[in-house]
Design a protein around this motif. Sequence first.
Motif, PDB file in Angstrom:
ATOM      1  N   VAL A  79       0.820  -1.212   0.000  1.00  0.00           N
ATOM      2  CA  VAL A  79       0.000   0.000   0.000  1.00  0.00           C
ATOM      3  C   VAL A  79       0.858   1.269   0.000  1.00  0.00           C
ATOM      4  N   TYR A  80       1.963   1.238   0.728  1.00  0.00           N
ATOM      5  CA  TYR A  80       2.800   2.422   0.875  1.00  0.00           C
ATOM      6  C   TYR A  80       4.091   2.340   0.064  1.00  0.00           C
ATOM      7  N   ALA A  81       4.062   1.602  -1.044  1.00  0.00           N
ATOM      8  CA  ALA A  81       5.257   1.398  -1.868  1.00  0.00           C
ATOM      9  C   ALA A  81       5.874   2.716  -2.337  1.00  0.00           C
ATOM     10  N   GLU A  82       5.051   3.670  -2.714  1.00  0.00           N
ATOM     11  CA  GLU A  82       5.568   4.953  -3.204  1.00  0.00           C
ATOM     12  C   GLU A  82       6.268   5.725  -2.082  1.00  0.00           C
ATOM     13  N   ASP A  83       5.673   5.734  -0.886  1.00  0.00           N
ATOM     14  CA  ASP A  83       6.311   6.380   0.258  1.00  0.00           C
ATOM     15  C   ASP A  83       7.627   5.690   0.600  1.00  0.00           C
ATOM     16  N   LEU A  84       7.627   4.366   0.600  1.00  0.00           N
ATOM     17  CA  LEU A  84       8.838   3.617   0.944  1.00  0.00           C
ATOM     18  C   LEU A  84       9.945   3.870  -0.063  1.00  0.00           C
ATOM     19  N   HIS A  85       9.586   3.933  -1.336  1.00  0.00           N
ATOM     20  CA  HIS A  85      10.574   4.244  -2.380  1.00  0.00           C
ATOM     21  C   HIS A  85      11.210   5.615  -2.124  1.00  0.00           C
ATOM     22  N   GLU A  86      10.377   6.580  -1.801  1.00  0.00           N
ATOM     23  CA  GLU A  86      10.884   7.934  -1.523  1.00  0.00           C
ATOM     24  C   GLU A  86      11.785   7.943  -0.294  1.00  0.00           C
ATOM     25  N   LEU A  87      11.383   7.263   0.783  1.00  0.00           N
ATOM     26  CA  LEU A  87      12.194   7.220   1.999  1.00  0.00           C
ATOM     27  C   LEU A  87      13.537   6.552   1.750  1.00  0.00           C
ATOM     28  N   ARG A  88      13.558   5.506   0.955  1.00  0.00           N
ATOM     29  CA  ARG A  88      14.819   4.785   0.691  1.00  0.00           C
ATOM     30  C   ARG A  88      15.848   5.650  -0.012  1.00  0.00           C
ATOM     31  N   ARG A  89      15.424   6.684  -0.681  1.00  0.00           N
ATOM     32  CA  ARG A  89      16.356   7.596  -1.354  1.00  0.00           C
ATOM     33  C   ARG A  89      17.292   8.275  -0.364  1.00  0.00           C
ATOM     34  N   TYR A  90      16.873   8.410   0.890  1.00  0.00           N
ATOM     35  CA  TYR A  90      17.633   9.177   1.868  1.00  0.00           C
ATOM     36  C   TYR A  90      18.453   8.325   2.835  1.00  0.00           C
ATOM     37  N   ILE A  91      18.211   7.035   2.874  1.00  0.00           N
ATOM     38  CA  ILE A  91      18.894   6.172   3.846  1.00  0.00           C
ATOM     39  C   ILE A  91      20.398   6.190   3.599  1.00  0.00           C
ATOM     40  N   SER A  92      21.140   6.393   4.679  1.00  0.00           N
ATOM     41  CA  SER A  92      22.605   6.389   4.607  1.00  0.00           C
ATOM     42  C   SER A  92      23.146   5.983   5.970  1.00  0.00           C
ATOM     43  N   SER A  93      24.438   6.143   6.144  1.00  0.00           N
ATOM     44  CA  SER A  93      25.043   5.786   7.427  1.00  0.00           C
ATOM     45  C   SER A  93      24.604   6.716   8.557  1.00  0.00           C
ATOM     46  N   ILE A  94      24.103   7.906   8.227  1.00  0.00           N
ATOM     47  CA  ILE A  94      23.652   8.833   9.269  1.00  0.00           C
ATOM     48  C   ILE A  94      22.154   9.112   9.217  1.00  0.00           C
ATOM     49  N   VAL A  95      21.446   8.547   8.242  1.00  0.00           N
ATOM     50  CA  VAL A  95      20.005   8.785   8.095  1.00  0.00           C
ATOM     51  C   VAL A  95      19.260   7.453   8.129  1.00  0.00           C
ATOM     52  N   SER A  96      18.321   7.344   9.077  1.00  0.00           N
ATOM     53  CA  SER A  96      17.412   6.197   9.095  1.00  0.00           C
ATOM     54  C   SER A  96      16.029   6.697   8.681  1.00  0.00           C
ATOM     55  N   ALA A  97      15.169   5.772   8.288  1.00  0.00           N
ATOM     56  CA  ALA A  97      13.843   6.167   7.814  1.00  0.00           C
ATOM     57  C   ALA A  97      12.777   5.292   8.477  1.00  0.00           C
ATOM     58  N   ASP A  98      11.651   5.918   8.803  1.00  0.00           N
ATOM     59  CA  ASP A  98      10.533   5.227   9.439  1.00  0.00           C
ATOM     60  C   ASP A  98       9.235   5.574   8.720  1.00  0.00           C
ATOM     61  N   LEU A  99       8.309   4.636   8.754  1.00  0.00           N
ATOM     62  CA  LEU A  99       6.930   4.856   8.337  1.00  0.00           C
ATOM     63  C   LEU A  99       6.084   4.670   9.577  1.00  0.00           C
ATOM     64  N   TRP A 100       5.350   5.711   9.981  1.00  0.00           N
ATOM     65  CA  TRP A 100       4.474   5.648  11.149  1.00  0.00           C
ATOM     66  C   TRP A 100       3.045   5.722  10.649  1.00  0.00           C
ATOM     67  N   ILE A 101       2.241   4.731  11.036  1.00  0.00           N
ATOM     68  CA  ILE A 101       0.848   4.680  10.600  1.00  0.00           C
ATOM     69  C   ILE A 101      -0.056   4.756  11.827  1.00  0.00           C
ATOM     70  N   TRP A 102      -1.029   5.662  11.757  1.00  0.00           N
ATOM     71  CA  TRP A 102      -1.999   5.804  12.847  1.00  0.00           C
ATOM     72  C   TRP A 102      -3.368   5.392  12.338  1.00  0.00           C
ATOM     73  N   CYS A 103      -4.037   4.572  13.122  1.00  0.00           N
ATOM     74  CA  CYS A 103      -5.399   4.145  12.839  1.00  0.00           C
ATOM     75  C   CYS A 103      -6.184   4.237  14.141  1.00  0.00           C
ATOM     76  N   ARG A 104      -7.376   4.739  14.078  1.00  0.00           N
ATOM     77  CA  ARG A 104      -8.190   4.892  15.284  1.00  0.00           C
ATOM     78  C   ARG A 104      -8.353   3.563  16.021  1.00  0.00           C
ATOM     79  N   GLN A 105      -8.506   2.471  15.287  1.00  0.00           N
ATOM     80  CA  GLN A 105      -8.714   1.161  15.914  1.00  0.00           C
ATOM     81  C   GLN A 105      -7.430   0.564  16.489  1.00  0.00           C
ATOM     82  N   ASP A 106      -6.301   0.765  15.815  1.00  0.00           N
ATOM     83  CA  ASP A 106      -5.022   0.162  16.223  1.00  0.00           C
ATOM     84  C   ASP A 106      -4.134   1.090  17.034  1.00  0.00           C
TER      85      ASP A 106
END
Length: 129
Positions: A79-106
Amino acid sequence: MSSRTAESPGAAPVYAYLRRHAIEHEAVARLRGLGYGVIRTDGRYPGVNLIAMKGDRFRFVCLRRRKHPAGTIAGVAAVYAEDLHELRRYISSIVSADLWIWCRQDGWRYFGVYPGGIQEIGGDDGRRL
């Protein structure tokens, strides 16, 4: 002096950037609670919403909210393939990347983003962030 403003044809209004959602406030508070300094990006979709800094390390965070639970890790990756692709562009030895998802139920679910995939790193059910 006039109170009128000039708008550039085709330019998107800045109101979406100025309006912050409650989940963004909460995410900033959580990151600050972990000792990060946090700045906000322009929030364009897809991509990075928050940049957290601690020492010489950076954590790029993509925030998303859903009406229904996110499901399996494979489902999240699809579902979030496009976001993940964009985040991976920045990953390096000093940059980590996270996807945070909020749902009212979870509540919150947190995913670490890596060059080869994603891993769930925590959630509101007591797991670590």
